[in-house]
Design a protein around this motif. Structure first.
Motif, PDB file in Angstrom:
ATOM      1  N   LEU A 162       0.272   8.743   2.281  1.00 15.30           N
ATOM      2  CA  LEU A 162      -0.169   7.948   3.429  1.00 15.30           C
ATOM      3  C   LEU A 162       0.808   8.013   4.592  1.00 15.30           C
ATOM      4  CD1 LEU A 162      -1.453   4.714   1.627  1.00 15.30           C
ATOM      5  CD2 LEU A 162      -2.755   6.725   2.332  1.00 15.30           C
ATOM      6  N   GLY A 163       2.055   8.229   4.298  1.00 14.11           N
ATOM      7  CA  GLY A 163       3.070   8.275   5.336  1.00 14.11           C
ATOM      8  C   GLY A 163       4.423   8.581   4.736  1.00 14.11           C
ATOM      9  N   HIS A 184      -5.304  14.187   9.505  1.00 17.75           N
ATOM     10  CA  HIS A 184      -5.283  15.654   9.451  1.00 17.75           C
ATOM     11  C   HIS A 184      -5.030  16.176   8.038  1.00 17.75           C
ATOM     12  CE1 HIS A 184      -5.290  15.461  13.795  1.00 17.75           C
ATOM     13  NE2 HIS A 184      -4.223  14.690  13.760  1.00 17.75           N
ATOM     14  N   ARG A 185      -4.863  15.252   7.064  1.00 18.25           N
ATOM     15  CA  ARG A 185      -4.670  15.610   5.656  1.00 18.25           C
ATOM     16  C   ARG A 185      -3.480  16.560   5.485  1.00 18.25           C
ATOM     17  NH1 ARG A 185      -8.229  12.336   6.013  1.00 18.25           N
ATOM     18  NH2 ARG A 185     -10.013  12.070   4.601  1.00 18.25           N
ATOM     19  N   ILE A 186      -2.363  16.185   6.030  1.00 16.14           N
ATOM     20  CA  ILE A 186      -1.205  17.078   5.939  1.00 16.14           C
ATOM     21  C   ILE A 186      -0.220  16.691   4.843  1.00 16.14           C
ATOM     22  CG2 ILE A 186      -1.377  17.669   8.385  1.00 16.14           C
ATOM     23  CD1 ILE A 186       1.027  15.900   8.912  1.00 16.14           C
ATOM     24  N   PHE A 187      -0.233  15.408   4.389  1.00 22.49           N
ATOM     25  CA  PHE A 187       0.810  14.939   3.473  1.00 22.49           C
ATOM     26  C   PHE A 187       0.513  15.271   2.007  1.00 22.49           C
ATOM     27  CE2 PHE A 187       1.694  11.358   6.684  1.00 22.49           C
ATOM     28  CZ  PHE A 187       2.685  12.092   7.310  1.00 22.49           C
ATOM     29  N   ASN A 188       1.519  15.795   1.316  1.00 24.03           N
ATOM     30  CA  ASN A 188       1.529  15.956  -0.146  1.00 24.03           C
ATOM     31  C   ASN A 188       0.168  16.305  -0.749  1.00 24.03           C
ATOM     32  OD1 ASN A 188       4.250  15.572  -0.347  1.00 24.03           O
ATOM     33  ND2 ASN A 188       4.154  13.490  -1.098  1.00 24.03           N
ATOM     34  N   PRO A 189      -0.340  17.501  -0.482  1.00 22.02           N
ATOM     35  CA  PRO A 189      -1.684  17.862  -0.966  1.00 22.02           C
ATOM     36  C   PRO A 189      -1.817  17.854  -2.485  1.00 22.02           C
ATOM     37  CG  PRO A 189      -0.505  19.799  -0.142  1.00 22.02           C
ATOM     38  CD  PRO A 189       0.287  18.605   0.279  1.00 22.02           C
ATOM     39  N   GLY A 190      -0.729  18.004  -3.236  1.00 20.39           N
ATOM     40  CA  GLY A 190      -0.825  18.000  -4.687  1.00 20.39           C
ATOM     41  C   GLY A 190      -0.920  16.619  -5.292  1.00 20.39           C
ATOM     42  N   ARG A 191      -0.853  15.582  -4.455  1.00 19.67           N
ATOM     43  CA  ARG A 191      -0.883  14.217  -4.995  1.00 19.67           C
ATOM     44  C   ARG A 191      -1.964  13.394  -4.316  1.00 19.67           C
ATOM     45  NH1 ARG A 191       5.586  13.019  -5.951  1.00 19.67           N
ATOM     46  NH2 ARG A 191       5.981  14.962  -7.042  1.00 19.67           N
ATOM     47  N   MET A 192      -3.083  14.025  -4.085  1.00 18.33           N
ATOM     48  CA  MET A 192      -4.135  13.357  -3.312  1.00 18.33           C
ATOM     49  C   MET A 192      -4.858  12.273  -4.104  1.00 18.33           C
ATOM     50  SD  MET A 192      -3.779  14.449  -0.375  1.00 18.33           S
ATOM     51  CE  MET A 192      -5.195  13.772   0.442  1.00 18.33           C
ATOM     52  N   LEU A 197       0.824  -1.206   0.000  1.00 14.09           N
ATOM     53  CA  LEU A 197       0.000   0.000   0.000  1.00 14.09           C
ATOM     54  C   LEU A 197       0.859   1.257   0.000  1.00 14.09           C
ATOM     55  CD1 LEU A 197      -3.027   0.739   0.098  1.00 14.09           C
ATOM     56  CD2 LEU A 197      -2.802   0.931   2.568  1.00 14.09           C
ATOM     57  N   LEU A 198       1.944   1.253   0.746  1.00 16.58           N
ATOM     58  CA  LEU A 198       2.822   2.426   0.796  1.00 16.58           C
ATOM     59  C   LEU A 198       3.534   2.635  -0.531  1.00 16.58           C
ATOM     60  CD1 LEU A 198       3.512   4.393   3.225  1.00 16.58           C
ATOM     61  CD2 LEU A 198       2.180   2.367   3.837  1.00 16.58           C
ATOM     62  N   ALA A 199       3.875   1.538  -1.218  1.00 17.13           N
ATOM     63  CA  ALA A 199       4.546   1.658  -2.510  1.00 17.13           C
ATOM     64  C   ALA A 199       3.560   2.194  -3.546  1.00 17.13           C
ATOM     65  CB  ALA A 199       5.077   0.297  -2.954  1.00 17.13           C
ATOM     66  N   GLY A 200       3.893   3.321  -4.131  1.00 17.07           N
ATOM     67  CA  GLY A 200       3.014   3.925  -5.123  1.00 17.07           C
ATOM     68  C   GLY A 200       2.037   4.914  -4.551  1.00 17.07           C
ATOM     69  N   SER A 201       2.122   5.209  -3.255  1.00 13.34           N
ATOM     70  CA  SER A 201       1.197   6.167  -2.647  1.00 13.34           C
ATOM     71  C   SER A 201       1.715   7.603  -2.724  1.00 13.34           C
ATOM     72  CB  SER A 201       0.942   5.801  -1.179  1.00 13.34           C
ATOM     73  OG  SER A 201       2.121   5.915  -0.412  1.00 13.34           O
ATOM     74  N   HIS A 202       2.912   7.792  -3.255  1.00 16.28           N
ATOM     75  CA  HIS A 202       3.493   9.130  -3.478  1.00 16.28           C
ATOM     76  C   HIS A 202       3.514   9.980  -2.198  1.00 16.28           C
ATOM     77  CE1 HIS A 202       3.882   9.135  -7.952  1.00 16.28           C
ATOM     78  NE2 HIS A 202       3.013   8.146  -7.815  1.00 16.28           N
ATOM     79  N   VAL A 239     -13.792   3.013  -5.569  1.00 17.88           N
ATOM     80  CA  VAL A 239     -12.360   2.988  -5.261  1.00 17.88           C
ATOM     81  C   VAL A 239     -11.939   4.285  -4.587  1.00 17.88           C
ATOM     82  CG1 VAL A 239     -10.038   2.806  -6.237  1.00 17.88           C
ATOM     83  CG2 VAL A 239     -11.902   1.431  -7.188  1.00 17.88           C
ATOM     84  N   ALA A 240     -12.475   5.404  -5.077  1.00 16.85           N
ATOM     85  CA  ALA A 240     -12.159   6.697  -4.479  1.00 16.85           C
ATOM     86  C   ALA A 240     -12.620   6.757  -3.022  1.00 16.85           C
ATOM     87  CB  ALA A 240     -12.805   7.816  -5.285  1.00 16.85           C
ATOM     88  N   GLN A 241     -13.792   6.199  -2.753  1.00 20.67           N
ATOM     89  CA  GLN A 241     -14.307   6.198  -1.383  1.00 20.67           C
ATOM     90  C   GLN A 241     -13.443   5.332  -0.479  1.00 20.67           C
ATOM     91  OE1 GLN A 241     -18.325   4.881  -2.218  1.00 20.67           O
ATOM     92  NE2 GLN A 241     -19.124   6.982  -2.179  1.00 20.67           N
ATOM     93  N   LEU A 242     -13.005   4.182  -0.992  1.00 25.73           N
ATOM     94  CA  LEU A 242     -12.122   3.314  -0.221  1.00 25.73           C
ATOM     95  C   LEU A 242     -10.781   4.007   0.032  1.00 25.73           C
ATOM     96  CD1 LEU A 242     -11.405   0.606   1.079  1.00 25.73           C
ATOM     97  CD2 LEU A 242     -10.750  -0.231  -1.188  1.00 25.73           C
ATOM     98  N   SER A 243     -10.240   4.655  -1.001  1.00 28.63           N
ATOM     99  CA  SER A 243      -8.978   5.371  -0.848  1.00 28.63           C
ATOM    100  C   SER A 243      -9.091   6.463   0.202  1.00 28.63           C
ATOM    101  CB  SER A 243      -8.550   5.988  -2.188  1.00 28.63           C
ATOM    102  OG  SER A 243      -8.265   4.996  -3.143  1.00 28.63           O
ATOM    103  N   GLU A 244     -10.221   7.142   0.211  1.00 25.91           N
ATOM    104  CA  GLU A 244     -10.431   8.210   1.179  1.00 25.91           C
ATOM    105  C   GLU A 244     -10.477   7.657   2.601  1.00 25.91           C
ATOM    106  OE1 GLU A 244     -10.828  11.993   2.617  1.00 25.91           O
ATOM    107  OE2 GLU A 244     -10.273  11.295   0.616  1.00 25.91           O
ATOM    108  N   ARG A 245     -11.093   6.503   2.782  1.00 28.94           N
ATOM    109  CA  ARG A 245     -11.140   5.888   4.114  1.00 28.94           C
ATOM    110  C   ARG A 245      -9.745   5.442   4.561  1.00 28.94           C
ATOM    111  NH1 ARG A 245     -15.993   3.534   2.076  1.00 28.94           N
ATOM    112  NH2 ARG A 245     -14.994   1.504   1.760  1.00 28.94           N
ATOM    113  N   VAL A 246      -8.967   4.925   3.617  1.00 33.03           N
ATOM    114  CA  VAL A 246      -7.599   4.528   3.945  1.00 33.03           C
ATOM    115  C   VAL A 246      -6.788   5.746   4.368  1.00 33.03           C
ATOM    116  CG1 VAL A 246      -5.435   3.625   2.993  1.00 33.03           C
ATOM    117  CG2 VAL A 246      -7.596   2.480   2.464  1.00 33.03           C
ATOM    118  N   ARG A 247      -6.915   6.837   3.619  1.00 24.80           N
ATOM    119  CA  ARG A 247      -6.185   8.057   3.971  1.00 24.80           C
ATOM    120  C   ARG A 247      -6.594   8.597   5.334  1.00 24.80           C
ATOM    121  NH1 ARG A 247      -6.758   9.672  -1.494  1.00 24.80           N
ATOM    122  NH2 ARG A 247      -4.792   9.380  -2.595  1.00 24.80           N
TER     123      ARG A 247
END
Length: 403
Positions: free
Chosen positions: A169-170, A391-399, A161-166, A377-385
């Motif tokens: 996620l962390g 707090h939605r602090i990481f890499n806002p340009g790659r959401m 999950l972390l690989a490819g998350s730009h 998929v977008a809804q699932l991704s949002e729940r994962v994030r």
């Protein structure tokens, strides 16, 4: 981009993240900052670089596994592997030429962006080599996932999950991954004079053989002269790479030459020419031209790549070449990105995805760089994030970057 934070430890990174979370401030996460042009341009409040978190933690050539801190330069990894005749199987692309960027690519950045080159369709993507990670989540907590051996995973596979998350996620702080022996010999079979559709048929034929082709690309006449300083046969060329023991490569090259020789004139490149050519294919050399002309990375079924290009050429100015047996299409547009057109044709052809890799800031502001996700998929991704970065602090340009 001004770097405000350069922690030299995982705890230092966690401290910064906790402060950002408390302030509800956004944080751009970079390694060597070589892919700064990728994604939609949203200015973050602060910037954190992992480049001081550097060094190889452990490397066991016999077990073909290596653990390194995320900010370790990719060059340092490559040098350590070369000393033991080993390599990264997924051939990570160097984005500096197409972005005209500087800095040093880092191993953490490679896995965060899941960067994979020509061998990807036979050896897997970067994430397929990743065994374990340490990372800091959006609460400033240090988390370890995976280990030094490949195991079956049930439930949520945090490593993949972390690989490819730009970095959405962390923040990766440490990665453990497997490597492979470096092939002692290599050769490239070149078939000349084929159009895009004929090349797709030849690559399919080559992959159906028992010759173990490790690279299959088609370079139309419009780009052929930009590879190997133009020292390839005239016209379009279809290139097929073989790797392995010297005697095995020689036998397989003869077999493959006979199999594809009926499609067009065949020439062969030696190991030195092969290494250079596939590096240039990997790094998209034709479009490393110093411009900001829109550049797309489109992934479709290998037999359909040429149809995508043909459809686009009827509607707009586009240049293209093919990797991954035709399944990866690099598209450079002459004017606008034509995002709706590109993605609509991909959908008509049966699906795939397209990433706007490069464009002027004005276009990147208006066009979604990453393929829009279907609603479920977008809804699932949002729940994962929400779990990883509440707090939605990481890499806002790659959401939209979880891939």
């Amino acid at each position: 981009m001004i770097v405000h934070f350069e922690p030299a430890s995982e705890e230092g990174i966690a401290t910064v993240v906790r402060a950002m979370a408390a302030d509800k401030a956004s944080l751009a996460v970079i390694g060597g900052n070589t892919r700064s042009g990728l994604g939609n341009p949203v200015r973050a409040d602060r910037v954190l670089s992992t480049r001081r978190l550097s060094g190889i933690v452990s490397y066991n050539p016999a077990e073909m596994t290596i653990t390194a801190l995320a900010g370790t330069p990719l060059r340092e990894i490559g040098e350590a592997l070369a000393e033991n005749r080993q390599m990264l199987a997924f051939e990570p692309m160097d984005h500096r030429p197409i972005f005209a960027s500087s800095g040093e690519p880092t191993i953490g950045g490679v896995f965060a962006a899941n960067v994979s080159g020509p061998r990807r369709y036979v050896a897997g993507a970067a994430r397929d080599s990743l065994l374990g990670v340490r990372f800091v989540n959006g609460e400033g907590e240090a988390i370890k996932a995976g280990g030094r051996v490949m195991k079956n995973v049930t439930g949520l596979d945090l490593v993949k999950l972390l690989a490819g998350s730009h970095g959405t996620l962390g923040i990766l702080t440490e990665v453990t991954f497997r490597v492979l022996p470096l092939p002692p010999a290599s050769e490239t079979i070149v078939v000349s004079g084929l159009n895009d559709a004929e090349a797709a048929a030849v690559m399919a034929e080559a992959m159906a053989q028992t010759t173990e082709v490790s690279g299959a690309a088609h370079l139309p006449e419009s780009v052929r002269g930009r590879f190997l300083d133009g020292n390839l046969p005239d016209g379009a060329v279809t290139v097929l790479r073989l790797e392995g023991l010297e005697a095995s490569v020689a036998i397989r090259a003869e077999k493959l030459t006979k199999a594809v020789g009926r499609f067009g004139a065949v020439t062969r490149l030696d190991a030195s020419q092969t290494a250079r050519l596939w590096t240039e294919i990997r790094d998209v050399k034709p479009y490393a031209d110093g411009t900001r002309k829109p550049l797309w990375r489109a992934s479709v079924a290998p037999s359909l790549g040429h149809q995508l290009v043909a459809a686009l050429r009827l509607q707009t100015g586009v240049d293209a070449f093919y990797d991954w047996q035709g399944g990866l299409v690099w598209l450079r547009m002459e004017a606008d990105p034509e995002a709706e057109l590109v993605r609509r044709y991909i959908k008509v052809l049966g699906g795939g995805h397209a990433t706007l890799v490069r464009a002027d800031d004005s276009y990147r502001q208006a066009v979604s760089s990453f393929e829009p996700q279907p609603l479920p998929v977008a809804q699932l991704s949002e729940r994962v994030r929400a779990k990883f970065d509440p707090h939605r602090i990481f890499n806002p340009g790659r959401m939209a970057a979880i891939s």
